[in-house]
Design an enzyme around this catalytic site. Structure first.
Site, PDB file in Angstrom:
ATOM      1  CG  HIS A 515     -18.161  10.886  -2.584  1.00 34.26           C
ATOM      2  ND1 HIS A 515     -17.633  12.070  -2.165  1.00 34.26           N
ATOM      3  CD2 HIS A 515     -19.352  10.759  -1.934  1.00 34.26           C
ATOM      4  CE1 HIS A 515     -18.454  12.643  -1.287  1.00 34.26           C
ATOM      5  NE2 HIS A 515     -19.498  11.866  -1.136  1.00 34.26           N
ATOM      6  CB  VAL A 516     -17.363   4.040  -5.001  1.00 36.17           C
ATOM      7  CG1 VAL A 516     -16.545   3.822  -3.743  1.00 36.17           C
ATOM      8  CG2 VAL A 516     -18.819   3.744  -4.698  1.00 36.17           C
TER       9      VAL A 516
END
Lengths: 588, 249
Positions: A515-516
């Site tokens: 989850h960048v």
């Protein structure tokens, strides 16, 4: 010199969730769409065959579905004063490749962000006072609100067939759902998944402590479902080869199971795979996109002109393409000016392991989004007065499977090899579980994305450089939330429990989360955001950049539901507003 | 032979099982088709796993095979729980992995400049796994000959454990490779071989899966998910099936 092709109405860059949703919506509008994908075409029946899909070495260890770092990677460092070095193999996160993108090997946990998140800075300022927000943080509002987002969350729910139970249906709080969610206009399309032992035990303990457990919202669906495009999916079989794998059952929602079967058959759609877009081309004013240049597998370059360019290439490549194309001004952490690369954030992973003597969890029965959770300590669901931090985490038990190259829980101090290693491995394999706490990541001045000055990809273009470390705010939050998790664990009475709050520096090695987010964020002010609330570039109005790159910070939730909603939101704005009057949809 | 050279596999096959039908000679015989002994299709036809057949060594030299065997039977020793890593096929597994795309790091970013970084920046060594094994095993051998006047494989088990612990902790240094990193690589690959699907050459007869109670490549637990806190004792299943499925070899 690139060979120029005949012009098209729309170019889409990247055929994951966002690109496929927008391509489908715009072809419905009658536009001709050409979509580029740097990876191969992927097909469930062929690529995720039930006979060969459950292969831990191939998919989890050797990461066959993920982007190969030889094609493209990132460089990383913790602070602006360090020299960034390339991630030569993926560790901390797993970017995808091919049609479906990371949406093929994702876990399927599909929360909606809460209404407060979309105006986080305003919300915290109103509730706690401006002085309460730690000076290191650069939190922002999204420039949109719940009433604008909710219809598009619902559109994504019905596309993906999400399984769960509404906790807040049109303002009514419902027993057994998540009471902290924003009011939803519709119930989940499919019912909650059945639960194995670990999540059930956790939910009972949490309930006894006064918390509000609910089934984790899941894109691995619980029953057969025909989606909003008429495509039918099958029920999840809890096979335990889920996160990092493609699904052979047509149960895990992805672009290839829920959109591409329809999109591919449209005469005004064309997918160009194994074709990597090198840059968005701009006209002499720099205010208008004229198309894209891409390279095929032979190394030949092509120019595809288009009236409208939609970039949906995952957070990293969205931002890198903007930097390589000269869209916007690169963010400068010294002066805090420029918006391309600004406000990069991650996710803060915490957990508590539980070792029992008298329990059998059969941990191989699993799925990426199978489980029970509580939101009592997430985001601003609890009073932060005097705590010295903001944010929180989604606390949950989600057994994803137990393929044993990667899953062999043992207590600290266990040797890594030899007979004692083996005894401990066997003793704990079936009788251990873990409670996770996937927590928020709040943005700071020095966490940002830029082009690397030294390292280049196979084509000689600069790699994207990540400068990131956990903020003091997030480390304090991790300690606090993990203590709460430990309290639940204690109530479950294990032989031994081991807490793992996030501490120290961000490490590129161990997997934490893909989850960048951020780097090309949305907002109401072009000084601090790169796109407006319709995901339209402030600088180049016929360019839309859609994905988690638009998040101004990251709450304690998985991003995909919001990525899907933003894709529907951008497509709706193009169909309803932009095509009638091409130009800026919000005046700066 | 350069350190990264690999013997060309004399035959590539998807699985070593003789039960696999090859569609040879099935053309030009009219519309009827006789199916006997095995199904008329090749598994994984569209998306095959990369596996190499048994009966030959693809990368490791005989001396290296002996050393890796002597390591893997100490990392995973034979005891009341299982056969050793060596007997489970970990050496064959490592040999075939080194011969394939993993061994050459062909999927990885291997552009320079290579420079040491912080512990958070991960592996920055310029060598691929083939080179790491070739140099690491030679350096280990040199160390043992110098210190004990013996090859590693000729040391008694306790002394091998001692040397392995010294590598693991960095108490000894090797000439051409980082001792701790080399140990970590061999340990990782040994565990991969022991716990991966048997189609890759290790985990003989699913020995590690039986030991743990992992049912392997099954794909449906809908009948079991509600059986809370019960021992299921499901016999494991490989991607290649189970040996009991074969009536005759």
């Amino acid at each position: 010199m690139a060979t120029k092709l005949p012009s098209t109405d729309v170019v889409v860059v990247g055929l994951g969730w966002a690109g496929s949703i927008i391509a489908n919506e715009l072809t419905d509008q009658g536009l001709e769409v050409v979509a580029f994908e740097r990876g191969p075409w992927r097909e469930t029946a062929r690529d995720f065959n039930i006979a060969s899909a459950p292969d831990e070495l191939r998919y989890s260890q050797r990461q066959e579905l993920m982007l190969q770092t030889a094609q493209n990677t990132v460089t990383a460092r913790n602070t602006p004063s360090q020299t960034a070095l390339p991630m030569r193999s993926w560790g901390s996160f797993h970017p995808g490749n091919g049609t479906g993108g990371a949406g093929n090997h994702w876990a399927g946990i599909t929360f909606r962000f809460q209404p407060e998140e979309f105006r986080l800075k305003s919300h915290l300022t109103e509730k706690y006072g401006a002085g309460a927000i730690p000076a290191e943080l650069t939190l922002q509002d999204w420039g949109t609100d719940w009433s604008e987002m909710e219809p598009f969350y619902t559109a994504f729910d019905q596309l993906a067939g999400l399984s769960g139970r509404a906790g807040n249906l049109k303002g009514q709080i419902r027993e057994g759902g998540n009471p902290f969610e924003g009011p939803r206009s519709e119930e989940y399309p499919t019912g909650p998944m059945r639960q194995p032992y670990g999540p059930t035990l956790f939910a009972q303990a949490a309930k006894d402590l006064g918390y509000k457990p609910f089934p984790v919202p899941s894109a691995l669906i619980s029953e057969a479902y025909t989606n909003s495009l008429g495509i039918t999916m099958g029920p999840c079989t809890f096979c335990g080869f889920c996160t990092n794998y493609g699904c052979a059952n047509y149960s895990k929602a992805s672009a290839i199971t829920t959109i591409l079967p329809v999109l591919t058959r449209k005469s005004n759609f064309r997918a160009q795979t194994n074709s990597e877009v090198l840059r968005v081309t701009l006209d002499a004013t720099g205010k208008r996109a004229t198309g894209v240049v891409y390279v095929d597998t032979s190394g030949k370059e092509w120019e595809q002109p288009a009236d409208l360019v939609i970039v949906t290439a995952f957070t990293f490549e969205n931002v890198r393409l903007m930097l390589l194309s000269g869209v916007g001004t690169p963010y400068d952490p010294e002066t805090q000016t420029g918006t391309t690369g600004r406000n990069y954030a991650y996710q803060t992973a915490n957990s508590v392991q539980l070792f029992f003597d008298d329990k059998n969890f059969n941990p191989f029965i699993g799925a990426g989004a199978l489980g029970m959770g509580i939101d009592d300590f997430n985001n601003d669901n609890f009073d932060h007065s005097g705590l010295g931090f903001f944010g929180g985490g989604s606390i949950r038990v989600t057994p994803i499977g137990a393929a044993p190259i990667g899953y062999r829980p043992t207590p600290p101090g266990t040797p890594l090899w030899g007979s004692n290693w083996k005894r401990q491995t066997v003793k704990n394999y079936l009788s251990s579980m873990s409670i996770g706490c996937e927590a928020s990541s709040y943005t700071t001045r020095t966490n940002y994305l830029s082009l690397d000055p030294t390292y280049t990809d196979r084509l000689g273009r600069p790699l994207l450089r990540i400068t990131f470390d956990f903020s003091q705010n997030d480390l304090k939050m991790s300690q606090y939330c993990t203590d709460k998790v430990a309290g639940i664990a204690k109530a479950m009475n294990p032989r031994q429990q081991v807490a793992h709050p996030m501490t120290g520096h961000w490490n590129t090695g161990p997997y934490q989360s893909s989850h960048v987010v951020g780097g090309f964020v949305m907002g109401a002010d072009p000084k601090t955001s790169a796109v407006n609330k319709y995901l339209q570039s402030w600088d180049v109005p016929n360019l839309f950049v859609v994905g988690a790159s638009a998040f101004p910070q990251n709450p304690g939730y998985n991003p995909t539901g919001t990525v899907g909603a933003l894709a529907f939101k951008a497509a709706d704005a193009i169909r309803r507003l932009y095509l009638k009057n091409p130009g800026p949809l919000v005046s700066a | 032979m350069r350190s990264s050279e690999v013997a060309q596999p004399n035959r590539r096959q998807f699985l070593s099982s003789t039960a696999i039908a090859l569609l040879l000679g099935s053309t030009g015989r009219g519309l009827g088709e006789t199916i006997a002994g095995s199904p008329p299709w090749k598994p994984f036809d569209a998306s095959p796993p990369q596996t190499l057949g048994s009966g030959t060594w693809y990368f490791l030299t005989p001396d290296e095979v002996r050393t890796v065997g002597a390591i893997t039977e100490r990392l995973i020793p034979a005891d009341e729980l299982s056969i050793s890593g060596k007997d489970a096929g970990c050496v064959e597994f490592i040999d075939r992995q080194l011969a394939g795309s993993y061994g050459s790091s062909e999927r990885l970013y291997m552009k320079g400049p290579f420079q040491p970084g912080t512990p958070e920046q991960g592996d920055q060594f310029p060598l691929d796994p083939r080179q790491r094994y070739r140099l690491g095993l030679a350096s280990l051998q040199a160390h043992c000959r110098e210190t004990y006047q013996k090859a590693f494989a000729d040391l008694p088990p306790e002394q091998r454990d001692q040397v392995l612990t010294q590598l693991q902790t960095g108490a000894i240094t090797l000439k051409d490779v980082d001792a701790k990193a080399f140990f970590a690589l061999v340990l990782q690959n040994t565990m991969e071989g022991f716990f991966a699907d048997p189609i890759y050459g290790g985990n003989k007869e699913m020995v590690s899966w039986r030991m743990l109670g992992f049912p392997g490549a099954r794909y449906d637990y809908r009948d079991y998910i509600d059986k809370h806190n019960q021992k299921l004792d499901l016999p494991p299943l490989s991607i290649a099936g189970r040996s009991e499925w074969r009536v005759k070899d």
